[in-house]
Scaffold this motif. Sequence first.
Motif, PDB file in Angstrom:
ATOM      1  N   ALA A 328       0.682  -1.329  -0.008  1.00  0.00           N
ATOM      2  CA  ALA A 328       0.068   0.004   0.072  1.00  0.00           C
ATOM      3  C   ALA A 328       0.801   1.167   0.033  1.00  0.00           C
ATOM      4  CB  ALA A 328      -0.834   0.113   1.335  1.00  0.00           C
ATOM      5  N   ALA A 329       0.473   2.204  -0.652  1.00  0.00           N
ATOM      6  CA  ALA A 329       1.170   3.477  -0.758  1.00  0.00           C
ATOM      7  C   ALA A 329       0.255   4.705  -0.280  1.00  0.00           C
ATOM      8  CB  ALA A 329       1.646   3.949  -2.419  1.00  0.00           C
ATOM      9  N   ALA A 330       0.808   5.547   0.474  1.00  0.00           N
ATOM     10  CA  ALA A 330       0.229   6.827   0.747  1.00  0.00           C
ATOM     11  C   ALA A 330       0.544   8.016  -0.256  1.00  0.00           C
ATOM     12  CB  ALA A 330       0.253   7.199   2.118  1.00  0.00           C
ATOM     13  N   THR A 331      -0.408   8.338  -0.854  1.00  0.00           N
ATOM     14  CA  THR A 331      -0.155   9.551  -1.814  1.00  0.00           C
ATOM     15  C   THR A 331      -0.944  10.816  -1.720  1.00  0.00           C
ATOM     16  OG1 THR A 331      -1.581   8.942  -3.589  1.00  0.00           O
ATOM     17  CG2 THR A 331       0.599   7.753  -3.577  1.00  0.00           C
ATOM     18  N   GLY A 332      -0.546  11.900  -2.072  1.00  0.00           N
ATOM     19  CA  GLY A 332      -1.417  13.132  -1.987  1.00  0.00           C
ATOM     20  C   GLY A 332      -0.817  14.336  -2.803  1.00  0.00           C
ATOM     21  N   HIS A 333      -1.760  15.072  -2.987  1.00  0.00           N
ATOM     22  CA  HIS A 333      -1.156  16.423  -3.707  1.00  0.00           C
ATOM     23  C   HIS A 333      -1.407  17.588  -2.721  1.00  0.00           C
ATOM     24  CE1 HIS A 333      -2.164  20.203  -6.391  1.00  0.00           C
ATOM     25  NE2 HIS A 333      -0.899  20.011  -6.786  1.00  0.00           N
ATOM     26  N   SER A 334      -0.065  18.406  -2.862  1.00  0.00           N
ATOM     27  CA  SER A 334      -0.105  19.544  -1.844  1.00  0.00           C
ATOM     28  C   SER A 334      -0.357  19.224  -0.421  1.00  0.00           C
ATOM     29  CB  SER A 334      -1.151  20.878  -2.430  1.00  0.00           C
ATOM     30  OG  SER A 334      -1.261  21.958  -1.831  1.00  0.00           O
ATOM     31  N   GLY A 337      -0.270  15.612  -0.154  1.00  0.00           N
ATOM     32  CA  GLY A 337       1.033  15.126  -0.021  1.00  0.00           C
ATOM     33  C   GLY A 337       1.651  15.329   1.398  1.00  0.00           C
ATOM     34  N   ALA A 338       1.117  16.323   2.115  1.00  0.00           N
ATOM     35  CA  ALA A 338       2.038  16.498   3.485  1.00  0.00           C
ATOM     36  C   ALA A 338       1.222  15.232   4.324  1.00  0.00           C
ATOM     37  CB  ALA A 338       1.654  17.857   4.154  1.00  0.00           C
ATOM     38  N   ALA A 339      -0.229  15.101   4.342  1.00  0.00           N
ATOM     39  CA  ALA A 339      -0.848  14.202   4.913  1.00  0.00           C
ATOM     40  C   ALA A 339      -0.391  12.817   4.635  1.00  0.00           C
ATOM     41  CB  ALA A 339      -2.517  14.300   4.429  1.00  0.00           C
ATOM     42  N   ALA A 340       0.133  12.529   3.193  1.00  0.00           N
ATOM     43  CA  ALA A 340       0.657  11.177   3.022  1.00  0.00           C
ATOM     44  C   ALA A 340       2.091  10.835   3.678  1.00  0.00           C
ATOM     45  CB  ALA A 340       0.858  10.938   1.577  1.00  0.00           C
ATOM     46  N   LEU A 341       2.915  11.798   3.913  1.00  0.00           N
ATOM     47  CA  LEU A 341       4.178  11.964   4.692  1.00  0.00           C
ATOM     48  C   LEU A 341       3.728  11.597   6.084  1.00  0.00           C
ATOM     49  CD1 LEU A 341       5.954  14.696   2.908  1.00  0.00           C
ATOM     50  CD2 LEU A 341       6.790  12.296   2.951  1.00  0.00           C
ATOM     51  N   ASP A 355       4.552  12.284  -2.613  1.00  0.00           N
ATOM     52  CA  ASP A 355       4.148  13.798  -2.265  1.00  0.00           C
ATOM     53  C   ASP A 355       4.413  14.342  -3.537  1.00  0.00           C
ATOM     54  OD1 ASP A 355       3.967  16.041  -1.325  1.00  0.00           O
ATOM     55  OD2 ASP A 355       5.868  16.475  -0.389  1.00  0.00           O
ATOM     56  N   LEU A 356       3.143  14.813  -3.971  1.00  0.00           N
ATOM     57  CA  LEU A 356       3.015  15.695  -5.288  1.00  0.00           C
ATOM     58  C   LEU A 356       2.924  17.034  -4.889  1.00  0.00           C
ATOM     59  CD1 LEU A 356       0.465  13.664  -7.438  1.00  0.00           C
ATOM     60  CD2 LEU A 356       2.864  13.557  -7.351  1.00  0.00           C
ATOM     61  N   ASP A 357       4.181  17.689  -4.809  1.00  0.00           N
ATOM     62  CA  ASP A 357       4.160  19.165  -4.490  1.00  0.00           C
ATOM     63  C   ASP A 357       3.424  19.557  -3.279  1.00  0.00           C
ATOM     64  OD1 ASP A 357       5.597  21.170  -5.553  1.00  0.00           O
ATOM     65  OD2 ASP A 357       4.041  22.130  -6.828  1.00  0.00           O
ATOM     66  N   GLY A 358       3.914  18.968  -2.063  1.00  0.00           N
ATOM     67  CA  GLY A 358       3.179  19.234  -0.944  1.00  0.00           C
ATOM     68  C   GLY A 358       4.338  19.667   0.207  1.00  0.00           C
ATOM     69  N   TYR A 403      13.257  10.012  -3.084  1.00  0.00           N
ATOM     70  CA  TYR A 403      13.783  10.823  -4.348  1.00  0.00           C
ATOM     71  C   TYR A 403      12.870  12.114  -4.510  1.00  0.00           C
ATOM     72  CZ  TYR A 403      15.156   6.019  -5.594  1.00  0.00           C
ATOM     73  OH  TYR A 403      15.465   4.799  -5.487  1.00  0.00           O
ATOM     74  N   ARG A 404      13.607  13.300  -4.880  1.00  0.00           N
ATOM     75  CA  ARG A 404      13.135  14.249  -4.822  1.00  0.00           C
ATOM     76  C   ARG A 404      13.255  14.832  -6.455  1.00  0.00           C
ATOM     77  NH1 ARG A 404      16.196  18.295  -2.448  1.00  0.00           N
ATOM     78  NH2 ARG A 404      16.847  19.237  -4.436  1.00  0.00           N
ATOM     79  N   LEU A 405      12.280  15.052  -7.383  1.00  0.00           N
ATOM     80  CA  LEU A 405      12.049  15.024  -8.495  1.00  0.00           C
ATOM     81  C   LEU A 405      11.675  16.635  -9.039  1.00  0.00           C
ATOM     82  CD1 LEU A 405      12.666  14.048 -11.436  1.00  0.00           C
ATOM     83  CD2 LEU A 405      10.416  13.068 -11.576  1.00  0.00           C
ATOM     84  N   THR A 406      12.363  17.420  -9.426  1.00  0.00           N
ATOM     85  CA  THR A 406      11.932  18.595  -9.842  1.00  0.00           C
ATOM     86  C   THR A 406      11.611  18.712 -11.361  1.00  0.00           C
ATOM     87  OG1 THR A 406      12.971  19.824  -7.966  1.00  0.00           O
ATOM     88  CG2 THR A 406      12.265  21.218 -10.066  1.00  0.00           C
ATOM     89  N   VAL A 407      10.363  18.998 -11.773  1.00  0.00           N
ATOM     90  CA  VAL A 407      10.103  18.934 -13.174  1.00  0.00           C
ATOM     91  C   VAL A 407      10.100  20.144 -13.737  1.00  0.00           C
ATOM     92  CG1 VAL A 407       8.542  17.919 -14.721  1.00  0.00           C
ATOM     93  CG2 VAL A 407       8.546  16.868 -12.554  1.00  0.00           C
ATOM     94  N   PRO A 408      10.889  20.366 -14.779  1.00  0.00           N
ATOM     95  CA  PRO A 408      10.867  21.858 -15.600  1.00  0.00           C
ATOM     96  C   PRO A 408       9.612  21.980 -16.054  1.00  0.00           C
ATOM     97  CG  PRO A 408      12.958  20.512 -16.014  1.00  0.00           C
ATOM     98  CD  PRO A 408      11.889  19.336 -15.317  1.00  0.00           C
ATOM     99  N   GLY A 409       9.297  23.511 -16.154  1.00  0.00           N
ATOM    100  CA  GLY A 409       8.190  23.983 -16.716  1.00  0.00           C
ATOM    101  C   GLY A 409       6.938  23.530 -16.272  1.00  0.00           C
ATOM    102  N   THR A 410       6.803  23.198 -14.987  1.00  0.00           N
ATOM    103  CA  THR A 410       5.792  22.885 -14.236  1.00  0.00           C
ATOM    104  C   THR A 410       5.385  23.998 -13.145  1.00  0.00           C
ATOM    105  OG1 THR A 410       7.120  21.623 -12.512  1.00  0.00           O
ATOM    106  CG2 THR A 410       5.934  20.342 -14.460  1.00  0.00           C
ATOM    107  N   ALA A 411       3.893  24.071 -12.692  1.00  0.00           N
ATOM    108  CA  ALA A 411       3.462  24.966 -11.725  1.00  0.00           C
ATOM    109  C   ALA A 411       2.845  23.758 -10.819  1.00  0.00           C
ATOM    110  CB  ALA A 411       2.538  25.566 -12.284  1.00  0.00           C
ATOM    111  N   HIS A 412       2.311  24.353  -9.663  1.00  0.00           N
ATOM    112  CA  HIS A 412       1.739  23.687  -8.510  1.00  0.00           C
ATOM    113  C   HIS A 412       0.347  22.481  -9.023  1.00  0.00           C
ATOM    114  CE1 HIS A 412       0.873  22.394  -4.495  1.00  0.00           C
ATOM    115  NE2 HIS A 412      -0.345  22.860  -4.588  1.00  0.00           N
ATOM    116  N   LEU A 413      -0.367  23.193 -10.196  1.00  0.00           N
ATOM    117  CA  LEU A 413      -1.601  22.412 -10.560  1.00  0.00           C
ATOM    118  C   LEU A 413      -1.008  21.651 -11.717  1.00  0.00           C
ATOM    119  CD1 LEU A 413      -4.446  25.336 -10.414  1.00  0.00           C
ATOM    120  CD2 LEU A 413      -3.805  23.100  -8.828  1.00  0.00           C
ATOM    121  N   THR A 414       0.352  21.512 -12.183  1.00  0.00           N
ATOM    122  CA  THR A 414       0.521  20.640 -13.351  1.00  0.00           C
ATOM    123  C   THR A 414       0.337  19.109 -12.780  1.00  0.00           C
ATOM    124  OG1 THR A 414       2.435  22.177 -14.106  1.00  0.00           O
ATOM    125  CG2 THR A 414       2.427  19.964 -14.769  1.00  0.00           C
TER     126      THR A 414
END
Length: 473
Positions: A328-334, A337-341, A355-358, A403-414
């Motif tokens: 099982a994986a805990a995931t989330g956005h913004s 993502g903090a809640a998943a951590l 964690d999707l940008d959280g 792993y921390r992955l910064t995706v070029p050309g993205t914004a928070h809602l991407t």
Amino acid sequence: MNVTVFGLSLVELLVLASAVVLVLARWLPPGARRPSTLAGAAALVVSATVLAVLGIRWQLLPILAGGVIALAFAAPSLLGWRAGRRARWWLALPGSVACLALVLAGATAAWALPLPVFPEPSGAYAVGTTVVQWTDPDRAEVATSRTDDKRTIVVQLWYPAQDAPPAAQRARYLGRTAREAQLVARGEADYLGLPAFVLDEPTRARTRSVPDAPVAGGGDRFPVVLFSPGLGGVRTQNTAWAEELASRGYVVAAVDHPYDSAVVTLADGRAVRTKVAATGDQAEDDRRAAGWTAVRAADLSFVLTQFGRLDRGEIPGLLSGRLDTRRAAATGHSLGGAAALQAARQDPRFAAVIDLDGFPRDPATRPFHQPVLALTHDVEPGEEPDYIPRLTQVLQLSTATGYRLTVPGTAHLTFTDAPLFMPPLPALIGSVGRTAGPRITAAATVAFLDATLRGSPGDLAATLSRYGRLTVL
């Protein structure tokens, strides 16, 4: 109605083309004016009639208005009146410019706010979806004053399904019914401070999944991925991502958090609006965010417990006997993502975290054992100076590789569905385009989940590096 070009269907493109022809016919050579006007008028009438049957989007109204006004002024040509009766060019020019402006305004609105078209999932499975409501008898609802009010959440599942007939009705995007979709859209627009019409198109959208479809055969047990949306977000905000994962053999469960999500429609018909509000005091807002995060983390753990009961047949459901809750994986956005951590730190049953940008909000951060993938938007120099250092500090507490992955050309809602239907402004959805954000989010997270939950061989760091700037912790 399938969108094809610039947010317009074929019929809508015909309306646009006919309106442009009617506006410009006045300025064509004399021999071409009458046939062009006749052709434009016929095309406008036919395409408008078809749209009247299928449903006319508000973006088409300025286009139709411009075409109709131009047609009215072209009536003398259609009736065979003498050329001398036509208006002088210097009188006709402002009218033509105004009509053309109406047509272009409608076309721009259709391009900027299109009907979202969800990408076809690329995995081996068809996708089914269902919605459940669960109440935790051990937790009081802290957002209300009633002592007997227990925490109730709504969860939408996407899962591997049997192939459905081509004519099978696909699930609505924002809700199970048209009414629920409209309630959610209005609530989300109110929360974001947007005009309601901005979210009109998502209320009409259909996804790629089939409601309550039979589960895929074969008897395989599927890993589970729990998802918490962003602050004020709703369970469907990452549908494209969830459908892609389900097609790859995962069961995805996205949670509506009542009194936090913009609108949650409960089984008794109540529409619960968010009680989240900023105070303007940074310290107080941080304290409140930590409280919301803790509630969300407990919601995720409760869903995992319910999945175990569902798998054992203790509660009814389509997926009894098909869930592998040990993977099982805990995931989330913004904020999700903090809640998943935080859920991973508190609940060792989770085997991985995304964690999707959280921004981490756990006030009691301590070491935890799960591997983590954190996708971040392209943070500009001087923007959110505490974000990356705080996130790195938390990831380094994991005893597994992070792993921390910064995706070029993205914004928070991407990293959500927003690029599929929001205006294509780089500050809002990034500069990678409408489809690249959901595609990159799915590709990177699938690679991570395959490696951590399924033990797939390969160089995960090399795979993730294809999508951006990777830091391995």
